[in-house]
Design a protein around this motif. Structure first.
Motif, mmCIF file in Angstrom:
data_model
loop_
_atom_site.group_PDB
_atom_site.id
_atom_site.type_symbol
_atom_site.label_atom_id
_atom_site.label_comp_id
_atom_site.label_asym_id
_atom_site.label_seq_id
_atom_site.Cartn_x
_atom_site.Cartn_y
_atom_site.Cartn_z
ATOM 1 N N GLU A 127 4.013 -3.807 19.483
ATOM 2 C CA GLU A 127 4.562 -4.908 18.693
ATOM 3 C C GLU A 127 4.508 -4.660 17.188
ATOM 4 O OE1 GLU A 127 2.263 -5.286 21.007
ATOM 5 O OE2 GLU A 127 3.160 -6.504 22.595
ATOM 6 N N PHE A 128 3.967 -3.520 16.755
ATOM 7 C CA PHE A 128 3.817 -3.250 15.324
ATOM 8 C C PHE A 128 5.116 -3.385 14.547
ATOM 9 C CE2 PHE A 128 -0.129 -0.338 15.704
ATOM 10 C CZ PHE A 128 -0.922 -1.462 15.806
ATOM 11 N N GLU A 129 6.222 -3.049 15.190
ATOM 12 C CA GLU A 129 7.494 -3.023 14.466
ATOM 13 C C GLU A 129 7.873 -4.390 13.912
ATOM 14 O OE1 GLU A 129 7.160 -2.382 17.713
ATOM 15 O OE2 GLU A 129 8.758 -3.285 18.921
ATOM 16 N N VAL A 130 7.298 -5.458 14.439
ATOM 17 C CA VAL A 130 7.682 -6.791 13.989
ATOM 18 C C VAL A 130 7.341 -7.005 12.516
ATOM 19 C CG1 VAL A 130 5.517 -8.002 14.559
ATOM 20 C CG2 VAL A 130 7.703 -9.228 14.651
ATOM 21 N N PHE A 131 6.310 -6.325 11.994
ATOM 22 C CA PHE A 131 5.973 -6.467 10.579
ATOM 23 C C PHE A 131 7.085 -5.911 9.694
ATOM 24 C CE2 PHE A 131 1.746 -6.758 12.513
ATOM 25 C CZ PHE A 131 1.221 -7.837 11.831
ATOM 26 N N GLU A 132 7.651 -4.780 10.098
ATOM 27 C CA GLU A 132 8.765 -4.215 9.334
ATOM 28 C C GLU A 132 9.998 -5.084 9.468
ATOM 29 O OE1 GLU A 132 8.911 -1.711 7.156
ATOM 30 O OE2 GLU A 132 6.730 -1.632 7.375
ATOM 31 N N TRP A 133 10.250 -5.586 10.669
ATOM 32 C CA TRP A 133 11.389 -6.487 10.847
ATOM 33 C C TRP A 133 11.243 -7.710 9.946
ATOM 34 C CZ3 TRP A 133 11.222 -6.889 16.949
ATOM 35 C CH2 TRP A 133 11.468 -5.617 17.487
ATOM 36 N N PHE A 134 10.029 -8.233 9.882
ATOM 37 C CA PHE A 134 9.777 -9.422 9.068
ATOM 38 C C PHE A 134 10.047 -9.131 7.590
ATOM 39 C CE2 PHE A 134 7.038 -12.315 6.652
ATOM 40 C CZ PHE A 134 7.378 -13.534 7.218
ATOM 41 N N LYS A 135 9.553 -8.004 7.092
ATOM 42 C CA LYS A 135 9.733 -7.658 5.676
ATOM 43 C C LYS A 135 11.204 -7.399 5.345
ATOM 44 C CE LYS A 135 6.845 -4.226 5.396
ATOM 45 N NZ LYS A 135 6.072 -3.122 4.774
ATOM 46 N N ILE A 136 11.881 -6.664 6.230
ATOM 47 C CA ILE A 136 13.249 -6.234 5.928
ATOM 48 C C ILE A 136 14.269 -7.339 6.163
ATOM 49 C CG2 ILE A 136 15.086 -4.637 6.609
ATOM 50 C CD1 ILE A 136 12.849 -2.614 7.294
ATOM 51 N N HIS A 137 14.138 -8.040 7.285
ATOM 52 C CA HIS A 137 15.197 -8.970 7.679
ATOM 53 C C HIS A 137 14.893 -10.438 7.364
ATOM 54 C CE1 HIS A 137 17.168 -5.621 9.600
ATOM 55 N NE2 HIS A 137 16.097 -5.378 10.334
ATOM 56 N N VAL A 138 13.627 -10.848 7.464
ATOM 57 C CA VAL A 138 13.297 -12.255 7.215
ATOM 58 C C VAL A 138 13.106 -12.511 5.726
ATOM 59 C CG1 VAL A 138 11.674 -14.127 7.683
ATOM 60 C CG2 VAL A 138 12.273 -12.508 9.498
ATOM 61 N N LEU A 139 12.221 -11.746 5.104
ATOM 62 C CA LEU A 139 11.933 -11.993 3.688
ATOM 63 C C LEU A 139 13.132 -11.736 2.802
ATOM 64 C CD1 LEU A 139 8.332 -10.526 3.250
ATOM 65 C CD2 LEU A 139 9.019 -12.889 3.679
ATOM 66 N N ASP A 140 13.975 -10.813 3.183
ATOM 67 C CA ASP A 140 15.118 -10.469 2.340
ATOM 68 C C ASP A 140 16.192 -11.549 2.338
ATOM 69 O OD1 ASP A 140 16.413 -8.362 0.669
ATOM 70 O OD2 ASP A 140 17.952 -8.483 2.230
ATOM 71 N N SER A 141 16.288 -12.309 3.430
ATOM 72 C CA SER A 141 17.373 -13.299 3.516
ATOM 73 C C SER A 141 16.887 -14.741 3.509
ATOM 74 C CB SER A 141 18.211 -13.053 4.783
ATOM 75 O OG SER A 141 17.403 -13.149 5.936
ATOM 76 N N LYS A 142 15.618 -14.965 3.851
ATOM 77 C CA LYS A 142 15.087 -16.327 3.908
ATOM 78 C C LYS A 142 14.159 -16.532 2.717
ATOM 79 C CE LYS A 142 14.627 -20.321 5.933
ATOM 80 N NZ LYS A 142 15.786 -21.234 6.097
ATOM 81 N N LEU A 143 14.638 -17.254 1.702
ATOM 82 C CA LEU A 143 13.880 -17.420 0.471
ATOM 83 C C LEU A 143 13.061 -18.706 0.457
ATOM 84 C CD1 LEU A 143 16.608 -16.299 -2.114
ATOM 85 C CD2 LEU A 143 14.915 -14.896 -0.902
ATOM 86 N N GLU A 144 13.324 -19.612 1.396
ATOM 87 C CA GLU A 144 12.616 -20.885 1.427
ATOM 88 C C GLU A 144 11.185 -20.704 1.930
ATOM 89 O OE1 GLU A 144 16.873 -21.438 1.323
ATOM 90 O OE2 GLU A 144 15.609 -20.379 2.759
ATOM 91 N N THR A 145 10.375 -21.758 1.790
ATOM 92 C CA THR A 145 8.971 -21.686 2.197
ATOM 93 C C THR A 145 8.783 -21.822 3.702
ATOM 94 O OG1 THR A 145 8.756 -24.061 1.772
ATOM 95 C CG2 THR A 145 8.108 -22.555 -0.013
ATOM 96 N N GLY A 146 9.765 -22.390 4.402
ATOM 97 C CA GLY A 146 9.657 -22.596 5.841
ATOM 98 C C GLY A 146 10.826 -21.987 6.582
ATOM 99 N N ILE A 147 10.652 -21.813 7.900
ATOM 100 C CA ILE A 147 11.723 -21.252 8.721
ATOM 101 C C ILE A 147 11.616 -21.820 10.132
ATOM 102 C CG2 ILE A 147 10.350 -19.198 9.343
ATOM 103 C CD1 ILE A 147 13.007 -17.609 9.292
ATOM 104 N N GLU A 148 12.756 -22.100 10.745
ATOM 105 C CA GLU A 148 12.801 -22.648 12.097
ATOM 106 C C GLU A 148 12.669 -21.519 13.111
ATOM 107 O OE1 GLU A 148 14.460 -23.949 15.826
ATOM 108 O OE2 GLU A 148 15.582 -22.624 14.477
ATOM 109 N N HIS A 149 12.091 -21.832 14.266
ATOM 110 C CA HIS A 149 11.788 -20.804 15.273
ATOM 111 C C HIS A 149 13.020 -19.990 15.653
ATOM 112 C CE1 HIS A 149 9.805 -18.944 18.736
ATOM 113 N NE2 HIS A 149 10.902 -19.214 19.426
ATOM 114 N N GLN A 150 14.127 -20.665 15.921
ATOM 115 C CA GLN A 150 15.328 -19.956 16.359
ATOM 116 C C GLN A 150 15.860 -19.041 15.263
ATOM 117 O OE1 GLN A 150 16.361 -20.047 19.566
ATOM 118 N NE2 GLN A 150 17.647 -18.324 18.927
ATOM 119 N N GLU A 151 15.816 -19.513 14.023
ATOM 120 C CA GLU A 151 16.282 -18.673 12.912
ATOM 121 C C GLU A 151 15.367 -17.469 12.726
ATOM 122 O OE1 GLU A 151 17.612 -19.018 8.202
ATOM 123 O OE2 GLU A 151 16.396 -20.608 9.123
ATOM 124 N N LEU A 152 14.055 -17.677 12.874
ATOM 125 C CA LEU A 152 13.108 -16.566 12.775
ATOM 126 C C LEU A 152 13.416 -15.505 13.816
ATOM 127 C CD1 LEU A 152 10.474 -15.280 11.694
ATOM 128 C CD2 LEU A 152 9.229 -16.677 13.368
#
Length: 265
Positions: A127-152
């Motif tokens: 499951e290690f790859e999820v940290f890279e996915w989070f940095k590359i895909h979530v943080l880069d496009s989701k600038l708000e403080t919260g995120i919905e489960h489906q969007e995550l």
């Protein structure tokens, strides 16, 4: 002063030109209580973030501290929004108060995630790859403080097939936390910050109690900032900026220097 992280965003040139304004990290709070620019205030407060033993957290600044240091709150909000959109920094909702928010430079936050990832490396596997996915895909496009489960899950899936164990790993690492009101919503969080948030709450109470016991509920800033706190690992300067910005304390200039007073209800 330690180097402030540089990002590859549009704000890089602006930060580089202002790096000389970051000031002396050991100067008295009385000499740098207010600033005219939000980014300069962020730089100085990052450099002055207290060194805390046994706590692995990159420097962060409270939004309330900015309100105490840059007198125009509208300016602070406007400049924070610009820096957030330029991906220079991120804002985080804290559980210490109704409107408590932390600010962290994006490069510092990425370091924080990497540190947590390395610490967990011996405990999990695929499951290690999820940290890279989070940095590359979530943080880069989701600038708000919260995120919905489906969007995550949708953003993480840009990196690979998302499993429940991936989400659990992010939660266990402290990278996301569930919102109490809606379990389908998460806060994007700062890992390892729990002990400091506990100290933040206790330090606030300790300082208010200290001043409230005095006859006029006030003390000279030069005297107050030299006192050591028993209940918080964060230093007096960190707390005073927070309490002034949140309206619990106020600062008044006198011929003898700045006086810190408890604000009237």
């Amino acid at each position: 002063m330690e180097n402030v992280p540089e990002s590859s965003s549009k704000g890089t040139k602006r930060r580089r030109t202002e790096s000389s304004d970051a000031g002396n990290t050991s100067s008295s709070l009385e000499n740098d209580l207010t600033f005219s620019d939000t980014l300069i205030a962020l730089r100085i407060m990052r450099a002055q973030f207290p060194q805390i033993l046994n706590v692995s957290v990159e420097p962060f600044i409270l939004k309330s501290q900015l309100y105490s240091s840059v007198k125009n709150r509208t300016q602070v909000d406007r400049e924070l929004e610009s820096l957030r959109r330029d991906k220079v920094l991120r804002l985080f909702k804290l559980n210490t108060g109704q409107d408590d928010h932390a600010v962290m430079f994006l490069d510092d936050y990425l370091k924080q995630i990497d540190r947590v990832f390395k610490r967990m490396e011996g405990k999990t596997r695929a499951e290690f790859e999820v940290f890279e996915w989070f940095k590359i895909h979530v943080l880069d496009s989701k600038l708000e403080t919260g995120i919905e489960h489906q969007e995550l899950c949708s953003l993480l899936s840009l990196g690979g097939k998302v499993k429940d164990s991936h989400i659990s790993l992010l939660i266990n690492a402290g990278v996301i936390t569930r919102q109490l009101i809606d379990p389908n919503m998460y806060w994007i969080a700062i890992p390892n910050i729990g002990s400091l948030l506990k100290g933040l709450v206790q330090g606030r109470k300790e300082i208010i109690s200290l001043l409230s016991r005095r006859q006029y509920k006030e003390m000279m800033l030069a005297v107050l900032e030299k006192k050591r706190l028993r209940m918080s690992p964060l230093d007096m300067r960190f707390h005073l900026r927070d309490l002034i910005g949140s309206g619990h304390l106020r600062s008044d200039q006198t011929p003898a220097g700045i006086i810190i007073r408890v604000s009237k209800d």
